[in-house]
Write a protein that holds these residues in place. Structure first.
Motif, PDB file in Angstrom:
ATOM      1  N   LEU A  77       0.857  -1.252   0.155  1.00 50.31           N
ATOM      2  CA  LEU A  77       0.129  -0.077   0.010  1.00 50.31           C
ATOM      3  C   LEU A  77       0.856   1.078   0.079  1.00 50.31           C
ATOM      4  O   LEU A  77       1.907   1.205   0.513  1.00 50.31           O
ATOM      5  N   PRO A  78       0.259   2.530  -0.296  1.00 48.74           N
ATOM      6  CA  PRO A  78       1.014   3.676  -0.438  1.00 48.74           C
ATOM      7  C   PRO A  78       1.509   4.064   1.098  1.00 48.74           C
ATOM      8  O   PRO A  78       0.677   3.944   1.933  1.00 48.74           O
ATOM      9  N   ILE A  79       2.747   4.443   1.266  1.00 46.67           N
ATOM     10  CA  ILE A  79       3.437   4.880   2.236  1.00 46.67           C
ATOM     11  C   ILE A  79       2.836   6.474   2.869  1.00 46.67           C
ATOM     12  O   ILE A  79       3.067   7.232   2.045  1.00 46.67           O
ATOM     13  N   PRO A  80       2.055   6.512   4.083  1.00 45.22           N
ATOM     14  CA  PRO A  80       1.477   7.674   4.258  1.00 45.22           C
ATOM     15  C   PRO A  80       2.615   8.913   4.928  1.00 45.22           C
ATOM     16  O   PRO A  80       3.635   8.503   5.225  1.00 45.22           O
ATOM     17  N   PRO A  81       2.604   9.944   4.612  1.00 46.74           N
ATOM     18  CA  PRO A  81       3.471  11.018   4.970  1.00 46.74           C
ATOM     19  C   PRO A  81       3.562  11.032   6.606  1.00 46.74           C
ATOM     20  O   PRO A  81       2.598  10.490   7.296  1.00 46.74           O
ATOM     21  N   SER A  82       4.936  11.004   7.114  1.00 45.21           N
ATOM     22  CA  SER A  82       4.988  11.031   8.382  1.00 45.21           C
ATOM     23  C   SER A  82       4.456  12.443   9.284  1.00 45.21           C
ATOM     24  O   SER A  82       5.379  13.138   9.756  1.00 45.21           O
ATOM     25  N   ILE A  83       3.296  12.463   9.368  1.00 47.57           N
ATOM     26  CA  ILE A  83       2.624  13.902   9.864  1.00 47.57           C
ATOM     27  C   ILE A  83       1.678  13.194  11.213  1.00 47.57           C
ATOM     28  O   ILE A  83       0.760  12.257  11.092  1.00 47.57           O
ATOM     29  N   ASP A  84       2.059  13.698  12.108  1.00 48.74           N
ATOM     30  CA  ASP A  84       1.342  13.255  13.570  1.00 48.74           C
ATOM     31  C   ASP A  84      -0.119  13.728  13.573  1.00 48.74           C
ATOM     32  O   ASP A  84      -1.043  13.147  13.767  1.00 48.74           O
ATOM     33  N   VAL A  85       0.039  15.008  13.254  1.00 45.30           N
ATOM     34  CA  VAL A  85      -1.324  15.840  13.368  1.00 45.30           C
ATOM     35  C   VAL A  85      -1.283  16.857  12.199  1.00 45.30           C
ATOM     36  O   VAL A  85      -0.415  17.565  11.919  1.00 45.30           O
ATOM     37  N   LEU A  86      -2.562  16.778  11.437  1.00 43.19           N
ATOM     38  CA  LEU A  86      -2.725  17.710  10.523  1.00 43.19           C
ATOM     39  C   LEU A  86      -2.972  19.172  10.840  1.00 43.19           C
ATOM     40  O   LEU A  86      -3.940  19.403  11.502  1.00 43.19           O
ATOM     41  N   ARG A 105      -4.521   7.442  13.634  1.00 47.37           N
ATOM     42  CA  ARG A 105      -4.504   6.409  14.812  1.00 47.37           C
ATOM     43  C   ARG A 105      -5.254   6.832  15.681  1.00 47.37           C
ATOM     44  O   ARG A 105      -6.035   5.884  16.511  1.00 47.37           O
ATOM     45  N   ALA A 106      -5.579   8.240  16.256  1.00 46.65           N
ATOM     46  CA  ALA A 106      -6.288   8.583  17.343  1.00 46.65           C
ATOM     47  C   ALA A 106      -7.613   8.277  16.996  1.00 46.65           C
ATOM     48  O   ALA A 106      -8.359   7.734  18.069  1.00 46.65           O
ATOM     49  N   ALA A 107      -8.034   8.436  16.009  1.00 50.07           N
ATOM     50  CA  ALA A 107      -9.567   7.898  15.590  1.00 50.07           C
ATOM     51  C   ALA A 107      -9.743   6.461  15.519  1.00 50.07           C
ATOM     52  O   ALA A 107     -10.835   6.130  15.942  1.00 50.07           O
ATOM     53  N   LEU A 108      -8.465   5.909  15.291  1.00 50.99           N
ATOM     54  CA  LEU A 108      -8.986   4.610  15.067  1.00 50.99           C
ATOM     55  C   LEU A 108      -8.987   3.697  16.316  1.00 50.99           C
ATOM     56  O   LEU A 108      -9.655   2.876  16.964  1.00 50.99           O
ATOM     57  N   ILE A 109      -8.094   4.458  17.351  1.00 49.10           N
ATOM     58  CA  ILE A 109      -8.222   3.855  18.785  1.00 49.10           C
ATOM     59  C   ILE A 109      -9.475   3.919  19.380  1.00 49.10           C
ATOM     60  O   ILE A 109      -9.980   3.358  20.450  1.00 49.10           O
ATOM     61  N   LYS A 110     -10.386   4.896  18.951  1.00 42.85           N
ATOM     62  CA  LYS A 110     -11.810   5.323  19.376  1.00 42.85           C
ATOM     63  C   LYS A 110     -12.712   4.376  19.022  1.00 42.85           C
ATOM     64  O   LYS A 110     -13.871   4.441  19.630  1.00 42.85           O
ATOM     65  N   SER A 111     -12.375   3.598  18.005  1.00 41.17           N
ATOM     66  CA  SER A 111     -13.443   2.986  17.188  1.00 41.17           C
ATOM     67  C   SER A 111     -13.738   1.554  18.050  1.00 41.17           C
ATOM     68  O   SER A 111     -12.929   1.153  18.624  1.00 41.17           O
ATOM     69  N   PRO A 112     -14.931   1.171  17.696  1.00 38.78           N
ATOM     70  CA  PRO A 112     -15.213  -0.101  18.386  1.00 38.78           C
ATOM     71  C   PRO A 112     -14.479  -1.373  18.019  1.00 38.78           C
ATOM     72  O   PRO A 112     -14.493  -2.287  18.724  1.00 38.78           O
ATOM     73  N   ALA A 140       0.849  -0.429  12.024  1.00 37.95           N
ATOM     74  CA  ALA A 140       1.211  -0.757  10.607  1.00 37.95           C
ATOM     75  C   ALA A 140       1.893   0.463   9.861  1.00 37.95           C
ATOM     76  O   ALA A 140       1.168   1.463   9.929  1.00 37.95           O
ATOM     77  N   TYR A 141       2.743   0.080   9.222  1.00 40.75           N
ATOM     78  CA  TYR A 141       3.495   1.197   8.400  1.00 40.75           C
ATOM     79  C   TYR A 141       2.480   1.887   7.591  1.00 40.75           C
ATOM     80  O   TYR A 141       2.696   3.044   7.233  1.00 40.75           O
ATOM     81  N   TRP A 142       1.464   1.121   6.995  1.00 40.08           N
ATOM     82  CA  TRP A 142       0.639   1.692   5.869  1.00 40.08           C
ATOM     83  C   TRP A 142      -0.580   2.606   6.579  1.00 40.08           C
ATOM     84  O   TRP A 142      -1.332   3.261   5.836  1.00 40.08           O
ATOM     85  N   ILE A 143      -0.708   2.638   8.032  1.00 36.53           N
ATOM     86  CA  ILE A 143      -1.777   3.384   8.678  1.00 36.53           C
ATOM     87  C   ILE A 143      -1.254   4.753   8.945  1.00 36.53           C
ATOM     88  O   ILE A 143      -0.277   4.860   9.715  1.00 36.53           O
ATOM     89  N   PRO A 144      -1.832   5.806   8.484  1.00 36.43           N
ATOM     90  CA  PRO A 144      -1.277   7.166   8.720  1.00 36.43           C
ATOM     91  C   PRO A 144      -1.225   7.622  10.217  1.00 36.43           C
ATOM     92  O   PRO A 144      -2.112   6.940  10.939  1.00 36.43           O
ATOM     93  N   ALA A 147     -10.879   7.257   9.153  1.00 35.28           N
ATOM     94  CA  ALA A 147     -10.143   7.892  10.096  1.00 35.28           C
ATOM     95  C   ALA A 147      -9.152   8.787   9.411  1.00 35.28           C
ATOM     96  O   ALA A 147      -8.862   9.781   9.995  1.00 35.28           O
ATOM     97  N   ALA A 148      -8.508   8.438   8.373  1.00 32.69           N
ATOM     98  CA  ALA A 148      -7.526   9.257   7.625  1.00 32.69           C
ATOM     99  C   ALA A 148      -8.304  10.280   6.904  1.00 32.69           C
ATOM    100  O   ALA A 148      -7.521  11.554   6.996  1.00 32.69           O
ATOM    101  N   SER A 149      -9.446  10.344   6.614  1.00 32.13           N
ATOM    102  CA  SER A 149      -9.982  11.555   5.732  1.00 32.13           C
ATOM    103  C   SER A 149     -10.740  12.386   6.471  1.00 32.13           C
ATOM    104  O   SER A 149     -10.535  13.750   6.381  1.00 32.13           O
ATOM    105  N   SER A 150     -10.995  12.158   8.023  1.00 28.49           N
ATOM    106  CA  SER A 150     -11.829  12.968   8.700  1.00 28.49           C
ATOM    107  C   SER A 150     -11.171  14.229   9.314  1.00 28.49           C
ATOM    108  O   SER A 150     -11.768  15.215   9.382  1.00 28.49           O
ATOM    109  N   PRO A 151     -10.164  14.211   9.726  1.00 29.09           N
ATOM    110  CA  PRO A 151      -9.210  15.547  10.020  1.00 29.09           C
ATOM    111  C   PRO A 151      -8.610  16.387   8.870  1.00 29.09           C
ATOM    112  O   PRO A 151      -8.259  17.581   9.214  1.00 29.09           O
TER     113      PRO A 151
END
Length: 196
Positions: free
Chosen positions: A28-37, A101-108, A93-97, A145-149
């Motif tokens: 998969l494409p490697i996301p840019p290493s940005i913690d917070v947009l 991750r903050a939004a994914l951690i809050k997911s069920p 995982a390397y392919w998850i931006p 999760a990646a699109s929302s912020p």
């Protein structure tokens, strides 16, 4: 001058290269290493990654798969075949931006004990179709999760339209104020035809 993100990306690229050379079919494409947009540049980079990720599908080699028997009605097939598919994927995982991750951690679907996402499917009678369903759900979850912020920049046309609305509202407010003032003057007897 080297940035930590550049070194990290080079490390990830080497890992992905090893993965390709070890027989894995696609990555998969490697996301840019940005913690917070935090601004237009970050949003633009994130938007580029999202557009690349949107057209890809998650390969089975990037997740852990397990199978079990489905519960509930379904005839003899349910009791004999392990058709229920479970997909587990680390949120590191390397392919998850990083920003997702903050939004994914809050997911069920997040399991805190293993720091991973757990998705199951029993929709189909076929094991492979259930795996595909899990991977589709995982893809949609990460994409959301990646699109929302990501904030979209306002177009010039929209800015001009909003400016026009604001000017029109100010003019209406001014007219209302003048009219209220005239009514008050009339009632107090200062206006024409007031009380004698």
């Amino acid at each position: 001058m080297f940035k930590f993100g550049t070194i990290l990306n080079e490390h990830i690229i080497r890992q992905v290269g090893r993965r390709f050379s070890s027989g894995h079919s696609k990555s998969l494409p490697i996301p840019p290493s940005i913690d917070v947009l935090e601004g237009p540049e970050d949003w633009a980079e994130a938007r580029r990654w999202v557009s690349q990720f949107k057209v890809e599908s998650i390969p089975r080699t990037l997740v852990q798969l397990s199978f079990s028997r489905s519960s509930g009605p379904g005839g003899q097939n349910v009791n004999k075949v392990n058709t229920k598919a479970t997909v587990r994927c680390s949120t590191d995982a390397y392919w998850i931006p990083l920003w997702a991750r903050a939004a994914l951690i809050k997911s069920p679907q997040y399991v805190s004990s293993t720091k991973s996402l757990l998705i199951t499917s029993t929709v189909y009678r076929s094991q492979s179709q259930n795996v595909d369903d899990c991977l589709t759900k995982l893809h949609a979850l990460v994409l959301s999760a990646a699109s929302s912020p990501i904030k979209n920049e306002t177009s010039e046309e929209t800015k001009k339209r909003v400016e026009g609305h604001q000017k029109a509202q100010k003019e209406r407010n001014r007219k209302d104020k003048v009219q209220r003032s005239a009514v008050k003057q009339y009632r107090s007897g200062k206006g024409k035809g007031g009380w004698d």
